[in-house]
Write a protein that holds these residues in place. Structure first.
Motif, PDB file in Angstrom:
ATOM      1  N   PHE A 245      26.626  26.209  31.654  1.00  0.00           N
ATOM      2  CA  PHE A 245      26.740  26.956  32.910  1.00  0.00           C
ATOM      3  C   PHE A 245      25.413  27.625  33.269  1.00  0.00           C
ATOM      4  CE2 PHE A 245      31.335  26.523  32.380  1.00  0.00           C
ATOM      5  CZ  PHE A 245      31.757  26.410  33.707  1.00  0.00           C
ATOM      6  N   ARG A 246      24.758  28.206  32.289  1.00  0.00           N
ATOM      7  CA  ARG A 246      23.477  28.856  32.563  1.00  0.00           C
ATOM      8  C   ARG A 246      22.451  27.857  33.107  1.00  0.00           C
ATOM      9  NH1 ARG A 246      22.724  30.921  27.930  1.00  0.00           N
ATOM     10  NH2 ARG A 246      21.410  29.254  27.092  1.00  0.00           N
ATOM     11  N   ASP A 247      22.420  26.661  32.526  1.00  0.00           N
ATOM     12  CA  ASP A 247      21.487  25.636  32.993  1.00  0.00           C
ATOM     13  C   ASP A 247      21.757  25.227  34.440  1.00  0.00           C
ATOM     14  OD1 ASP A 247      20.236  25.636  30.560  1.00  0.00           O
ATOM     15  OD2 ASP A 247      21.164  23.784  29.830  1.00  0.00           O
ATOM     16  N   GLU A 248      23.002  25.381  34.880  1.00  0.00           N
ATOM     17  CA  GLU A 248      23.366  25.022  36.244  1.00  0.00           C
ATOM     18  C   GLU A 248      23.289  26.223  37.183  1.00  0.00           C
ATOM     19  OE1 GLU A 248      24.641  22.688  39.481  1.00  0.00           O
ATOM     20  OE2 GLU A 248      23.706  22.176  37.561  1.00  0.00           O
ATOM     21  N   GLY A 249      22.894  27.391  36.656  1.00  0.00           N
ATOM     22  CA  GLY A 249      22.718  28.562  37.511  1.00  0.00           C
ATOM     23  C   GLY A 249      23.954  29.423  37.673  1.00  0.00           C
ATOM     24  N   TRP A 250      24.805  29.440  36.645  1.00  0.00           N
ATOM     25  CA  TRP A 250      25.994  30.292  36.660  1.00  0.00           C
ATOM     26  C   TRP A 250      25.815  31.442  35.674  1.00  0.00           C
ATOM     27  CZ3 TRP A 250      31.281  28.762  38.489  1.00  0.00           C
ATOM     28  CH2 TRP A 250      31.241  27.667  39.366  1.00  0.00           C
ATOM     29  N   VAL A 251      26.386  32.573  36.011  1.00  0.00           N
ATOM     30  CA  VAL A 251      26.325  33.775  35.185  1.00  0.00           C
ATOM     31  C   VAL A 251      27.580  33.862  34.325  1.00  0.00           C
ATOM     32  CG1 VAL A 251      26.345  36.300  35.255  1.00  0.00           C
ATOM     33  CG2 VAL A 251      24.858  35.023  36.817  1.00  0.00           C
ATOM     34  N   TRP A 252      27.405  34.326  33.091  1.00  0.00           N
ATOM     35  CA  TRP A 252      28.525  34.455  32.144  1.00  0.00           C
ATOM     36  C   TRP A 252      28.935  35.915  32.025  1.00  0.00           C
ATOM     37  CZ3 TRP A 252      28.190  33.755  26.123  1.00  0.00           C
ATOM     38  CH2 TRP A 252      29.483  33.605  25.606  1.00  0.00           C
ATOM     39  N   GLY A 253      30.234  36.177  32.145  1.00  0.00           N
ATOM     40  CA  GLY A 253      30.750  37.542  32.092  1.00  0.00           C
ATOM     41  C   GLY A 253      30.668  38.200  30.724  1.00  0.00           C
ATOM     42  N   ALA A 254      30.214  37.482  29.713  1.00  0.00           N
ATOM     43  CA  ALA A 254      30.060  38.073  28.379  1.00  0.00           C
ATOM     44  C   ALA A 254      29.034  39.186  28.373  1.00  0.00           C
ATOM     45  CB  ALA A 254      29.648  36.997  27.369  1.00  0.00           C
ATOM     46  N   TRP A 256      28.691  41.512  30.630  1.00  0.00           N
ATOM     47  CA  TRP A 256      29.145  42.725  31.312  1.00  0.00           C
ATOM     48  C   TRP A 256      29.232  43.893  30.316  1.00  0.00           C
ATOM     49  CZ3 TRP A 256      27.895  39.543  34.428  1.00  0.00           C
ATOM     50  CH2 TRP A 256      28.631  38.869  35.391  1.00  0.00           C
ATOM     51  N   GLY A 257      29.180  45.118  30.859  1.00  0.00           N
ATOM     52  CA  GLY A 257      29.398  46.284  30.023  1.00  0.00           C
ATOM     53  C   GLY A 257      30.747  46.192  29.336  1.00  0.00           C
ATOM     54  N   ARG A 258      31.746  45.772  30.089  1.00  0.00           N
ATOM     55  CA  ARG A 258      33.054  45.463  29.526  1.00  0.00           C
ATOM     56  C   ARG A 258      33.159  43.941  29.477  1.00  0.00           C
ATOM     57  NH1 ARG A 258      39.133  46.687  31.929  1.00  0.00           N
ATOM     58  NH2 ARG A 258      40.251  46.538  29.943  1.00  0.00           N
ATOM     59  N   GLU A 259      32.822  43.382  28.349  1.00  0.00           N
ATOM     60  CA  GLU A 259      32.714  41.922  28.176  1.00  0.00           C
ATOM     61  C   GLU A 259      33.925  41.172  28.710  1.00  0.00           C
ATOM     62  OE1 GLU A 259      34.819  39.008  26.202  1.00  0.00           O
ATOM     63  OE2 GLU A 259      34.676  40.872  25.042  1.00  0.00           O
ATOM     64  N   ASP A 260      33.648  40.114  29.494  1.00  0.00           N
ATOM     65  CA  ASP A 260      34.696  39.245  30.030  1.00  0.00           C
ATOM     66  C   ASP A 260      34.226  37.806  29.833  1.00  0.00           C
ATOM     67  OD1 ASP A 260      36.725  37.997  31.342  1.00  0.00           O
ATOM     68  OD2 ASP A 260      36.307  38.832  33.321  1.00  0.00           O
ATOM     69  N   SER A 261      34.379  37.286  28.633  1.00  0.00           N
ATOM     70  CA  SER A 261      33.748  36.020  28.271  1.00  0.00           C
ATOM     71  C   SER A 261      34.444  34.790  28.843  1.00  0.00           C
ATOM     72  CB  SER A 261      33.657  35.894  26.747  1.00  0.00           C
ATOM     73  OG  SER A 261      34.947  35.828  26.178  1.00  0.00           O
ATOM     74  N   MET A 262      35.616  34.927  29.449  1.00  0.00           N
ATOM     75  CA  MET A 262      36.244  33.787  30.109  1.00  0.00           C
ATOM     76  C   MET A 262      35.659  33.564  31.502  1.00  0.00           C
ATOM     77  SD  MET A 262      40.299  33.736  29.129  1.00  0.00           S
ATOM     78  CE  MET A 262      40.692  35.181  30.121  1.00  0.00           C
ATOM     79  N   HIS A 263      34.927  34.542  32.011  1.00  0.00           N
ATOM     80  CA  HIS A 263      34.474  34.553  33.401  1.00  0.00           C
ATOM     81  C   HIS A 263      33.113  33.888  33.579  1.00  0.00           C
ATOM     82  CE1 HIS A 263      34.094  36.327  37.479  1.00  0.00           C
ATOM     83  NE2 HIS A 263      32.813  36.439  37.155  1.00  0.00           N
ATOM     84  N   PHE A 264      33.054  32.919  34.490  1.00  0.00           N
ATOM     85  CA  PHE A 264      31.804  32.273  34.875  1.00  0.00           C
ATOM     86  C   PHE A 264      31.710  32.313  36.400  1.00  0.00           C
ATOM     87  CE2 PHE A 264      33.064  30.424  30.846  1.00  0.00           C
ATOM     88  CZ  PHE A 264      31.874  30.390  30.117  1.00  0.00           C
ATOM     89  N   GLU A 265      30.578  32.764  36.916  1.00  0.00           N
ATOM     90  CA  GLU A 265      30.421  32.826  38.368  1.00  0.00           C
ATOM     91  C   GLU A 265      29.030  32.360  38.797  1.00  0.00           C
ATOM     92  OE1 GLU A 265      29.123  36.962  40.139  1.00  0.00           O
ATOM     93  OE2 GLU A 265      30.855  37.303  38.820  1.00  0.00           O
ATOM     94  N   VAL A 266      28.953  31.892  40.033  1.00  0.00           N
ATOM     95  CA  VAL A 266      27.693  31.397  40.579  1.00  0.00           C
ATOM     96  C   VAL A 266      26.713  32.563  40.731  1.00  0.00           C
ATOM     97  CG1 VAL A 266      26.609  30.198  42.497  1.00  0.00           C
ATOM     98  CG2 VAL A 266      28.945  29.594  41.815  1.00  0.00           C
ATOM     99  N   SER A 267      25.483  32.366  40.299  1.00  0.00           N
ATOM    100  CA  SER A 267      24.478  33.422  40.371  1.00  0.00           C
ATOM    101  C   SER A 267      23.948  33.593  41.800  1.00  0.00           C
ATOM    102  CB  SER A 267      23.303  33.099  39.447  1.00  0.00           C
ATOM    103  OG  SER A 267      22.601  31.965  39.925  1.00  0.00           O
ATOM    104  N   ARG A 268      23.308  34.711  42.036  1.00  0.00           N
ATOM    105  CA  ARG A 268      22.675  34.940  43.333  1.00  0.00           C
ATOM    106  C   ARG A 268      21.597  33.894  43.595  1.00  0.00           C
ATOM    107  NH1 ARG A 268      20.526  40.682  45.833  1.00  0.00           N
ATOM    108  NH2 ARG A 268      19.264  39.807  47.527  1.00  0.00           N
ATOM    109  N   ASP A 269      20.873  33.513  42.551  1.00  0.00           N
ATOM    110  CA  ASP A 269      19.822  32.505  42.684  1.00  0.00           C
ATOM    111  C   ASP A 269      20.389  31.207  43.257  1.00  0.00           C
ATOM    112  OD1 ASP A 269      17.664  33.795  40.378  1.00  0.00           O
ATOM    113  OD2 ASP A 269      19.800  34.173  40.119  1.00  0.00           O
ATOM    114  N   LYS A 270      21.538  30.789  42.723  1.00  0.00           N
ATOM    115  CA  LYS A 270      22.160  29.536  43.150  1.00  0.00           C
ATOM    116  C   LYS A 270      22.669  29.646  44.579  1.00  0.00           C
ATOM    117  CE  LYS A 270      23.243  25.374  41.633  1.00  0.00           C
ATOM    118  NZ  LYS A 270      22.198  24.449  41.112  1.00  0.00           N
ATOM    119  N   ILE A 271      23.280  30.769  44.919  1.00  0.00           N
ATOM    120  CA  ILE A 271      23.796  30.967  46.275  1.00  0.00           C
ATOM    121  C   ILE A 271      22.663  30.922  47.292  1.00  0.00           C
ATOM    122  CG2 ILE A 271      24.912  32.626  47.824  1.00  0.00           C
ATOM    123  CD1 ILE A 271      26.548  33.575  45.409  1.00  0.00           C
TER     124      ILE A 271
END
Length: 280
Positions: A245-254, A256-271
């Motif tokens: 996911f990181r190689d494709e420009g997605w951010v990992w929720g792990a 976060w201050g409150r870790e959410d490791s199931m969460h993957f979202e498109v980064s600002r760079d990609k948008i």
């Protein structure tokens, strides 16, 4: 004099996993394997090793005591090897320990830095760029009414999961899954989802929506087992997915201050890249 072999055996127990990791880095092996999961695997092994140092020290103390008391060294050493395998998260009784390891729960190594140079889009940027996904947000998932976003919203089977997301995000997610399937088909077959689109406000906010509300995020897991939010741990398989996911420009929720490791979202760079390409 029994203390001498005990010390030698203790050193061997501690050095074995270290050499297992270091030797492949120093001595090149010819492999046809390619893909980001190589670095991820090495990182995981380092983290798992650091977690078990204290346990290994305790095993050394027990070994010394057992050898001093005259207990059979062979039987004891065999038990220590089994214990060590369990400590590292692998069940020695299963038929395929490597594949089963994908669902094992491990600490997330250096989790604050897992997104490297990727920038989080954030609620303010998303609202400024697209507006809210609907005029009135509640704490419950509702339908998307923003015309600009709605026109790009699709429901599709992507790789091993079915998601409702914006078209550019779905195509990007398809690329991620294709890379995973090509590199690690066993892991690919274990991927499951806990949801994608959910148009609601961020908990505790009034007019802010998360990436899920914009169709730009997905929650994934291994074998349908949900992660415990905020404990700093995750399934080993998700740490490998994060590299793709990181190689494709997605951010990992792990991270976060409150870790959410199931969460993957498109980064600002990609948008911003998609905006320049006129995909919205």
């Amino acid at each position: 004099m029994r203390i001498v072999p005990a010390i030698i055996l203790a050193v061997a127990i501690i050095l074995a996993p270290i050499l297992w990791y270091v030797v492949p880095l120093v001595v090149p092996f010819e492999e046809n394997f390619e893909g980001p999961a190589i670095d991820s695997g090495a990182r995981i092994e380092i983290e798992m090793l650091s977690q078990q140092v204290e346990d290994l020290r305790n095993q050394v103390e027990r070994l010394t005591q057992q050898m001093s008391s005259g207990q059979s060294g062979g039987t004891y050493l065999q038990q220590q090897n089994l214990d060590a395998a369990d400590d590292f998260g692998f069940d020695s009784s299963t038929p395929n320990e490597i594949i089963d390891a994908y669902a094992q729960v491990v600490l997330i190594a250096d989790r604050k830095k897992v997104n490297e140079d990727l920038e989080l889009a954030g609620a303010a940027f998303l609202r400024e760029t697209f507006g809210l996904p609907r005029e009135e947000l509640t704490d419950e998932c509702q339908s998307m009414t923003n015309p600009r976003l709605q026109d790009n919203l699709v429901l599709e089977d992507v790789g091993p999961v079915r998601v409702r997301m914006l078209k550019p995000a779905i195509e990007s997610l398809r690329t991620v899954f294709e890379n995973i399937e090509r590199t690690d088909p066993d892991l690919y077959a274990r991927i499951n989802t806990a949801g994608s689109l959910c148009v609601r406000r961020i908990r505790g906010a009034t007019e802010s929506a998360s990436a899920h509300a914009y169709g730009l995020a997905v929650d994934l897991n291994i074998d349908g087992v949900l992660d415990t939010l905020g404990d700093g741990k995750t399934q080993l398989g998700l740490t490998i997915l994060a590299d793709f996911f990181r190689d494709e420009g997605w951010v990992w929720g792990a991270a976060w201050g409150r870790e959410d490791s199931m969460h993957f979202e498109v980064s600002r760079d990609k948008i911003e890249e998609w905006l320049e390409q006129g995909l919205f």
